[in-house]
Design a protein around this motif. Structure first.
Motif, PDB file in Angstrom:
ATOM      1  N   ASP A   1      33.853  57.885  46.715  1.00  0.00           N
ATOM      2  CA  ASP A   1      32.463  57.438  46.600  1.00  0.00           C
ATOM      3  C   ASP A   1      32.345  55.973  46.180  1.00  0.00           C
ATOM      4  O   ASP A   1      31.334  55.571  45.593  1.00  0.00           O
ATOM      5  CB  ASP A   1      31.692  58.317  45.605  1.00  0.00           C
ATOM      6  CG  ASP A   1      31.723  59.785  45.990  1.00  0.00           C
ATOM      7  OD1 ASP A   1      31.951  60.079  47.183  1.00  0.00           O
ATOM      8  OD2 ASP A   1      31.545  60.635  45.094  1.00  0.00           O
ATOM      9  N   GLY A   2      33.361  55.168  46.434  1.00  0.00           N
ATOM     10  CA  GLY A   2      33.323  53.746  46.104  1.00  0.00           C
ATOM     11  C   GLY A   2      33.799  53.416  44.702  1.00  0.00           C
ATOM     12  O   GLY A   2      33.815  52.245  44.301  1.00  0.00           O
ATOM     13  N   ARG A   3      34.206  54.443  43.957  1.00  0.00           N
ATOM     14  CA  ARG A   3      34.601  54.198  42.565  1.00  0.00           C
ATOM     15  C   ARG A   3      35.914  53.409  42.493  1.00  0.00           C
ATOM     16  O   ARG A   3      36.889  53.752  43.159  1.00  0.00           O
ATOM     17  CB  ARG A   3      34.744  55.519  41.803  1.00  0.00           C
ATOM     18  CG  ARG A   3      33.411  56.221  41.543  1.00  0.00           C
ATOM     19  CD  ARG A   3      33.581  57.355  40.529  1.00  0.00           C
ATOM     20  NE  ARG A   3      34.483  58.387  41.030  1.00  0.00           N
ATOM     21  CZ  ARG A   3      34.116  59.423  41.773  1.00  0.00           C
ATOM     22  NH1 ARG A   3      32.839  59.567  42.130  1.00  0.00           N
ATOM     23  NH2 ARG A   3      34.998  60.326  42.178  1.00  0.00           N
ATOM     24  N   LEU A   4      35.926  52.385  41.655  1.00  0.00           N
ATOM     25  CA  LEU A   4      37.117  51.564  41.444  1.00  0.00           C
ATOM     26  C   LEU A   4      37.911  52.005  40.232  1.00  0.00           C
ATOM     27  O   LEU A   4      39.006  51.503  39.982  1.00  0.00           O
ATOM     28  CB  LEU A   4      36.712  50.094  41.277  1.00  0.00           C
ATOM     29  CG  LEU A   4      36.079  49.435  42.507  1.00  0.00           C
ATOM     30  CD1 LEU A   4      35.532  48.059  42.138  1.00  0.00           C
ATOM     31  CD2 LEU A   4      37.090  49.332  43.632  1.00  0.00           C
ATOM     32  N   GLY A   5      37.356  52.924  39.461  1.00  0.00           N
ATOM     33  CA  GLY A   5      38.031  53.364  38.245  1.00  0.00           C
ATOM     34  C   GLY A   5      37.806  52.394  37.108  1.00  0.00           C
ATOM     35  O   GLY A   5      36.918  51.544  37.143  1.00  0.00           O
ATOM     36  N   GLN A   6      38.634  52.495  36.090  1.00  0.00           N
ATOM     37  CA  GLN A   6      38.494  51.646  34.905  1.00  0.00           C
ATOM     38  C   GLN A   6      39.220  50.326  35.127  1.00  0.00           C
ATOM     39  O   GLN A   6      40.396  50.302  35.468  1.00  0.00           O
ATOM     40  CB  GLN A   6      39.063  52.356  33.672  1.00  0.00           C
ATOM     41  CG  GLN A   6      38.698  51.686  32.357  1.00  0.00           C
ATOM     42  CD  GLN A   6      39.171  52.501  31.172  1.00  0.00           C
ATOM     43  OE1 GLN A   6      40.342  52.464  30.794  1.00  0.00           O
ATOM     44  NE2 GLN A   6      38.273  53.283  30.577  1.00  0.00           N
ATOM     45  N   ILE A   7      38.509  49.235  34.942  1.00  0.00           N
ATOM     46  CA  ILE A   7      39.088  47.915  35.137  1.00  0.00           C
ATOM     47  C   ILE A   7      38.727  47.020  33.958  1.00  0.00           C
ATOM     48  O   ILE A   7      37.767  47.289  33.229  1.00  0.00           O
ATOM     49  CB  ILE A   7      38.592  47.256  36.450  1.00  0.00           C
ATOM     50  CG1 ILE A   7      37.054  47.212  36.470  1.00  0.00           C
ATOM     51  CG2 ILE A   7      39.113  47.994  37.655  1.00  0.00           C
ATOM     52  CD1 ILE A   7      36.487  46.544  37.706  1.00  0.00           C
ATOM     53  N   SER A   8      39.503  45.971  33.757  1.00  0.00           N
ATOM     54  CA  SER A   8      39.195  45.000  32.710  1.00  0.00           C
ATOM     55  C   SER A   8      39.081  43.628  33.345  1.00  0.00           C
ATOM     56  O   SER A   8      39.467  43.415  34.500  1.00  0.00           O
ATOM     57  CB  SER A   8      40.276  44.997  31.624  1.00  0.00           C
ATOM     58  OG  SER A   8      41.537  44.655  32.170  1.00  0.00           O
ATOM     59  N   ARG A   9      38.550  42.701  32.609  1.00  0.00           N
ATOM     60  CA  ARG A   9      38.345  41.344  33.125  1.00  0.00           C
ATOM     61  C   ARG A   9      39.671  40.753  33.580  1.00  0.00           C
ATOM     62  O   ARG A   9      40.673  40.843  32.906  1.00  0.00           O
ATOM     63  CB  ARG A   9      37.723  40.469  32.044  1.00  0.00           C
ATOM     64  CG  ARG A   9      37.282  39.111  32.549  1.00  0.00           C
ATOM     65  CD  ARG A   9      36.523  38.332  31.495  1.00  0.00           C
ATOM     66  NE  ARG A   9      35.993  37.092  32.044  1.00  0.00           N
ATOM     67  CZ  ARG A   9      34.861  36.980  32.705  1.00  0.00           C
ATOM     68  NH1 ARG A   9      34.121  38.050  32.888  1.00  0.00           N
ATOM     69  NH2 ARG A   9      34.455  35.823  33.180  1.00  0.00           N
ATOM     70  N   GLY A  10      39.653  40.138  34.754  1.00  0.00           N
ATOM     71  CA  GLY A  10      40.857  39.534  35.296  1.00  0.00           C
ATOM     72  C   GLY A  10      41.602  40.413  36.275  1.00  0.00           C
ATOM     73  O   GLY A  10      42.495  39.943  36.975  1.00  0.00           O
TER      74      GLY A  10
END
Length: 264
Positions: free
Chosen positions: A169-178
């Motif tokens: 569904d377009g989810r990128l999951g958990q991400i952090s800056r950079g």
């Protein structure tokens, strides 16, 4: 650069040929057309090196070279200057009180990166103008649908996205800056959880519709975790100040011709 336009440098009777200054130019980047500035910086650097070596000789210092990397040793000149500065400069280790004061005054510098949960719809395009325009039009049309019916995000992601994330569904999951492109980072900082970016985001991949699903601000590192980093930066700054003061004193007592040693 023509050496004939510039004089030799003389430092307390020791001559630095103009050809040596020309060879040093490669270590000093300046804006195009600023050759005179480059020459001055190179000449100053060599004059300061000469002063330091003269002072090391005056103090009868020996050059004990150290390893400075895999298969790389200091030159004798580098070792003499290092030994001189180690002897001449005061101890720069900051005390606990100074470190704590810096930490308390700059807490935000020690905040861990925020964590985001985000979703996107990618309309892929290569670098050609027609492909870019086609992808942009698709993205604008999809964003128009979402403006009136945000619940359609899942369906649009599954049916329109050119990214493999469409399967979730377009989810990128958990991400952090950079961890994503800079344009994503900037927009994620601006969005509130549950909202969609007001315009498509262009990247080298194409155009994206971005939604922020959740955000967790990063915690501030405890003082004990931040202390080594503060100590290193503080020591480096204190050492630089002491070295500049030491060199300034040497220059003030030296007889130097061929170069203006005043700071820029």
């Amino acid at each position: 650069m023509n050496d004939a336009f510039f004089p030799d440098i003389v430092v307390n009777g020791d001559t630095i040929p103009a050809s040596d200054v020309s060879a040093e130019l490669q270590n000093h980047n300046v804006p195009q057309g600023k050759q005179a500035l480059a020459w001055r910086r190179a000449a100053r650097a060599l004059a300061i090196r000469a002063l330091l070596l003269q002072e090391a000789k005056k103090r009868n210092l020996d050059a004990n070279t150290h390893d400075i990397g895999p298969g790389k040793n200091e030159t004798e000149t580098e070792a003499l200057i290092r030994t001189l500065l180690e002897q001449a400069l005061p101890e720069t280790t900051p005390d606990e009180t100074a470190l704590r004061a810096y930490y308390d005054a700059n807490l935000e510098r020690f905040r861990a990166p925020a964590l985001y949960e985000a979703s996107h719809i990618l309309f892929a395009a290569d670098e050609t103008a027609p492909a870019r325009e086609k992808a942009r039009i698709r993205a604008v049309a999809a964003l128009g649908i979402l403006t009136h019916n945000p619940d359609q995000f899942r369906n649009l992601a599954r049916n329109e996205s050119d990214c493999t994330s469409r399967q979730s569904d377009g989810r990128l999951g958990q991400i952090s800056r950079g961890e994503t492109v800079e344009a994503f980072d900037r927009m994620l900082d601006q969005l509130e959880p549950g909202t969609i970016a007001p315009e498509p985001i262009e990247t080298r991949f194409g155009f994206h519709i971005l939604r922020l699903d959740a955000k967790a601000p990063g915690d501030i590192l405890p003082f004990e975790n931040a202390k080594p980093r503060i100590a290193e930066a503080t020591e480096k700054a204190a050492w630089t100040r002491a070295a500049n003061e030491f060199v300034t004193d040497l220059v003030s007592h030296a007889d130097i011709s061929g170069i203006d040693m005043r700071p820029e």
